[in-house]
Design a protein around this motif. Structure first.
Motif, PDB file in Angstrom:
ATOM      1  N   ARG A 163       4.324  -1.940  -6.988  1.00 14.40           N
ATOM      2  CA  ARG A 163       4.376  -2.370  -5.588  1.00 14.40           C
ATOM      3  C   ARG A 163       3.659  -3.713  -5.483  1.00 14.40           C
ATOM      4  NH1 ARG A 163       3.493   2.723  -6.100  1.00 14.40           N
ATOM      5  NH2 ARG A 163       1.227   2.512  -6.066  1.00 14.40           N
ATOM      6  N   GLU A 164       4.425  -4.739  -5.180  1.00 15.03           N
ATOM      7  CA  GLU A 164       3.857  -6.086  -5.134  1.00 15.03           C
ATOM      8  C   GLU A 164       3.067  -6.300  -3.846  1.00 15.03           C
ATOM      9  OE1 GLU A 164       6.633  -9.186  -5.832  1.00 15.03           O
ATOM     10  OE2 GLU A 164       7.433  -8.286  -7.666  1.00 15.03           O
ATOM     11  N   ARG A 165       2.057  -7.141  -3.944  1.00 12.08           N
ATOM     12  CA  ARG A 165       1.263  -7.515  -2.777  1.00 12.08           C
ATOM     13  C   ARG A 165       1.887  -8.768  -2.163  1.00 12.08           C
ATOM     14  NH1 ARG A 165      -3.620  -5.794  -1.363  1.00 12.08           N
ATOM     15  NH2 ARG A 165      -3.932  -4.838  -3.404  1.00 12.08           N
ATOM     16  N   GLU A 166       2.593  -8.594  -1.050  1.00 10.03           N
ATOM     17  CA  GLU A 166       3.278  -9.719  -0.419  1.00 10.03           C
ATOM     18  C   GLU A 166       2.310 -10.645   0.301  1.00 10.03           C
ATOM     19  OE1 GLU A 166       6.374 -10.172  -1.027  1.00 10.03           O
ATOM     20  OE2 GLU A 166       6.885  -8.211  -1.871  1.00 10.03           O
ATOM     21  N   THR A 167       1.253 -10.094   0.887  1.00  6.73           N
ATOM     22  CA  THR A 167       0.190 -10.880   1.510  1.00  6.73           C
ATOM     23  C   THR A 167      -1.143 -10.230   1.123  1.00  6.73           C
ATOM     24  OG1 THR A 167      -0.133  -9.646   3.582  1.00  6.73           O
ATOM     25  CG2 THR A 167       1.710 -11.201   3.506  1.00  6.73           C
ATOM     26  N   ILE A 168      -2.225 -10.861   1.532  1.00  7.16           N
ATOM     27  CA  ILE A 168      -3.541 -10.286   1.218  1.00  7.16           C
ATOM     28  C   ILE A 168      -3.766  -8.980   1.963  1.00  7.16           C
ATOM     29  CG2 ILE A 168      -4.569 -12.531   0.700  1.00  7.16           C
ATOM     30  CD1 ILE A 168      -5.850 -12.458   3.484  1.00  7.16           C
ATOM     31  N   HIS A 169      -2.940  -8.700   2.958  1.00  2.00           N
ATOM     32  CA  HIS A 169      -3.099  -7.473   3.744  1.00  2.00           C
ATOM     33  C   HIS A 169      -2.178  -6.344   3.286  1.00  2.00           C
ATOM     34  CE1 HIS A 169      -5.578  -9.695   6.599  1.00  2.00           C
ATOM     35  NE2 HIS A 169      -4.643 -10.630   6.627  1.00  2.00           N
TER      36      HIS A 169
END
Length: 249
Positions: A163-169
């Motif tokens: 699961r990629e981190r699209e933003t820091i949130h």
């Protein structure tokens, strides 16, 4: 990608050619098609010509290839178009009229959210979604709503995938995601905050399960400053229930 698999059928090779087109590359020349498919140039040339004859591909003025209108026409016969989207559209329009925000209808396809309808206006905040596009389940409102409908066996399989981190949130930890899904099931809707695009918040509710259709969800995406859950969440939940009611009839 294997370049010249002798076991691949003609249909498989033609499908590989059609699958080479994307939002970022909607027009491809012969060389690029050959590169993307890994098939011999002569095979690509021959099959592309046949696909043009069948209306699956069209030629451009500069000699490139694009997806053909006949293929689009065939796609409109899919149940997610003639049944789900057409029945949902009046409710999506009502939701847009009530909110003025981006309204999405998506279905579960594999381990992604496939967007089958999208309404937006001049005052709506920009989003990455598009009709016919795909986005991750864990970073989108409709995606989390779809995840909340999965049984435990399906969730176990899903959580084996990266699961990629699209933003820091973006929430990527399995434990944190599972807790969010528990909350979504209790509330009847899922929420994301700046997890796909900074500054955006979304509310989405799953549609009731309907025989013959993939699991679906409807959602609204707005700016954080306008993200009033007490106003938007009930509207989204009501739209999902009304779509499910009409589909069941």
């Amino acid at each position: 990608m294997r370049t010249n698999d002798p076991g691949m059928s003609v249909l498989g090779r033609a499908t590989r050619i059609l699958g080479a087109f994307s939002e970022t590359e909607p027009e491809l020349d012969l060389g690029r098609l050959t590169e993307l498919t890994g098939l011999p140039r002569s095979t690509v040339h021959r099959l592309a010509a046949e696909l043009v004859d069948l209306g699956q591909l069209d030629r451009t003025d500069d000699g490139g290839y694009v997806i053909g209108t006949r293929l689009w026409e065939l796609g409109e016969h899919a149940p997610v178009s003639i049944r789900l989207r057409e029945i949902a559209l009046p409710h999506l329009l009502a939701l847009f009229a009530a909110t003025g925000e981006n309204v999405h209808l998506a279905v579960l396809d594999g381990h992604e959210a496939l967007y089958v309808a999208r309404l937006t206006g001049s005052a709506s905040i920009p989003t990455l979604s598009r009709m016919g596009g795909r986005l991750p389940l864990h970073t989108t409102g409709v995606g989390k709503a779809l995840l909340s409908t999965m049984d435990q066996a399906s969730l176990v399989e899903y959580f084996t995938l990266p699961r990629e981190r699209e933003t820091i949130h973006s929430v990527t930890d399995e434990g944190d995601l599972r807790r969010e899904l528990d909350v979504a099931r209790q509330l009847g809707y899922a929420t994301t905050r700046q997890e796909m695009t900074l500054g955006n918040i979304s509310f989405a509710a799953p549609l009731p399960a309907i025989a013959g259709l993939p699991r679906g969800a409807v959602g609204v995406v707005t700016h954080l400053a306008r993200g009033d859950a007490s106003r938007l969440a009930p509207l989204v939940v009501r739209a999902a229930l009304e779509i499910g009611r009409d589909l069941s009839h």
